[in-house]
Design a protein around this motif. Structure first.
Motif, PDB file in Angstrom:
ATOM      1  N   ASP A 122      33.542  -1.304  -8.934  1.00  0.00           N
ATOM      2  CA  ASP A 122      32.489  -2.123  -8.314  1.00  0.00           C
ATOM      3  C   ASP A 122      32.349  -3.483  -8.986  1.00  0.00           C
ATOM      4  O   ASP A 122      32.222  -4.511  -8.325  1.00  0.00           O
ATOM      5  N   GLU A 123      32.351  -3.466 -10.329  1.00  0.00           N
ATOM      6  CA  GLU A 123      32.066  -4.703 -11.064  1.00  0.00           C
ATOM      7  C   GLU A 123      33.133  -5.775 -10.891  1.00  0.00           C
ATOM      8  O   GLU A 123      32.903  -6.940 -11.224  1.00  0.00           O
ATOM      9  N   THR A 124      34.315  -5.406 -10.362  1.00  0.00           N
ATOM     10  CA  THR A 124      35.355  -6.402 -10.102  1.00  0.00           C
ATOM     11  C   THR A 124      35.295  -6.941  -8.678  1.00  0.00           C
ATOM     12  O   THR A 124      35.966  -7.923  -8.368  1.00  0.00           O
ATOM     13  N   GLN A 125      34.510  -6.318  -7.820  1.00  0.00           N
ATOM     14  CA  GLN A 125      34.530  -6.643  -6.399  1.00  0.00           C
ATOM     15  C   GLN A 125      33.269  -7.309  -5.883  1.00  0.00           C
ATOM     16  O   GLN A 125      33.287  -7.959  -4.832  1.00  0.00           O
ATOM     17  N   VAL A 126      32.151  -7.139  -6.574  1.00  0.00           N
ATOM     18  CA  VAL A 126      30.885  -7.725  -6.136  1.00  0.00           C
ATOM     19  C   VAL A 126      30.145  -8.299  -7.341  1.00  0.00           C
ATOM     20  O   VAL A 126      30.465  -8.013  -8.495  1.00  0.00           O
ATOM     21  N   PHE A 127      29.148  -9.105  -7.043  1.00  0.00           N
ATOM     22  CA  PHE A 127      28.224  -9.577  -8.057  1.00  0.00           C
ATOM     23  C   PHE A 127      27.097  -8.549  -8.166  1.00  0.00           C
ATOM     24  O   PHE A 127      26.560  -8.117  -7.137  1.00  0.00           O
TER      25      PHE A 127
END
Length: 326
Positions: A122-127
């Motif tokens: 998740d942390e690589t794909q969204v803020f």
């Protein structure tokens, strides 16, 4: 098309004709990806320089399995890689070079030879919600400092992306005529690279309507006032200070990189802002068909598979799971 067909025609010599033919049927981004895949996987490979009518099923089977192993391909990567040889050989059949496509006889045990796909963290794909807030504040400060003579409105465009989930090429090509009450109609985009403005959006979805939040409306009004203050009262495009919106495309990406660096967070760009927006809609329980339509996807599978991520931090997710089980 060229008249270079002979008994010695190879995949390499046929490639220019095939890519020209394929460009008649798909959009530029697909062609651009295919050209990159050709350069990466095919250019210089012995099999593409062998006469097509001499290529056997065994040749293909051996080469394809070697390539899968060499590049540790997953299902998606293999699909992009194999598309070229499968479709080019089919094109060779249509051109009368061979009678049948030998690729169709090659069997790939995809579960055994392809690397399993795992959804990206998740942390690589969204803020995260906190990062979103801080990035928004960076853009606000950047706009107020007014240090961008040519791209004064780029910080507003960054904020607008978080409010609407548009594609980068779409926000760069927005015109005031696209506003319809509290909605904006998405009907064109800047195509990159290349830079031309096309009167269509990505894929076959067609034009769509995206609701404008109060913040989004405020951003549009602020852009208009800034243009008027600069003596540009007849601007057609929303987030530009000149008549040419092309350069806004790259300026927005550079702004995202700048803000992420200032905040010392993982660098993410406009597409991740789009994923953040769509994930927010899903988190708020909006019907998936509505989310799909607003995003401009043909089916909800694309929306769920590629745009559904958790916006909470890892510690928040951990605490949420614990609280749910207690």
């Amino acid at each position: 098309m060229h008249d270079l067909i002979s008994a010695n025609t190879t995949l390499a010599s046929l490639y220019p004709d095939w890519i020209e033919y394929k460009a008649l049927h798909v959009e530029y981004p697909t062609i651009n990806r295919v050209k990159k895949d050709w350069k990466r996987y095919y250019e210089g490979a012995p099999i593409v320089n062998k006469p097509i009518n001499k290529i056997t099923k065994l040749d293909l089977d051996e080469w394809i399995h070697k390539m899968i192993k060499k590049y540790d391909m997953d299902y998606h990567q293999y699909g992009n890689f194999s598309l070229i040889i499968r479709q080019e050989l089919e094109y060779a059949v249509d051109r009368g070079i061979i009678d049948s496509n030998p690729f169709l006889s090659v069997k790939i045990d995809k579960k055994r030879v392809l690397r399993a796909e795992h959804k990206k963290p998740d942390e690589t794909q969204v803020f995260t919600l906190e990062e979103l807030e801080f990035t928004y504040e960076c853009a606000e400060k950047d706009f107020l400092e007014d240090r961008r003579p040519k791209h004064k409105l780029v910080p507003l465009a960054v904020q607008f992306l978080f409010q609407t989930g548009l594609r980068l090429g779409e926000v760069a090509a927005l015109r005031y005529e696209d506003i319809d009450g509290d909605e904006i109609i998405i009907r064109r985009m800047v195509r990159y690279p290349g830079g031309e403005i096309i009167d269509s959006t990505k894929g076959t979805f067609g034009e769509r309507r995206v609701p404008l939040t109060p913040k989004a409306i405020k951003l549009i009004n602020t852009a208009r006032r800034k243009q008027e203050d600069g003596g540009q009262n007849d601007m057609a495009y929303i987030f530009v200070m000149t008549s040419d919106p092309i350069h806004v495309y790259t300026a927005i990406q550079k702004a995202f990189a700048k803000y992420c660096k200032q905040l010392d967070i993982l660098q993410r760009g406009a597409h991740k802002a789009r994923k953040t927006y769509i994930s927010e809609l899903i988190d708020h329980g909006i019907n998936i068909n509505t989310v799909r339509a607003v995003a401009g996807h043909k089916d909800e599978h694309t929306t769920f598979k590629n745009y559904c991520y958790d916006l909470k931090s890892s510690s928040e997710r951990h605490a949420q799971v614990i609280a749910a089980i207690q």
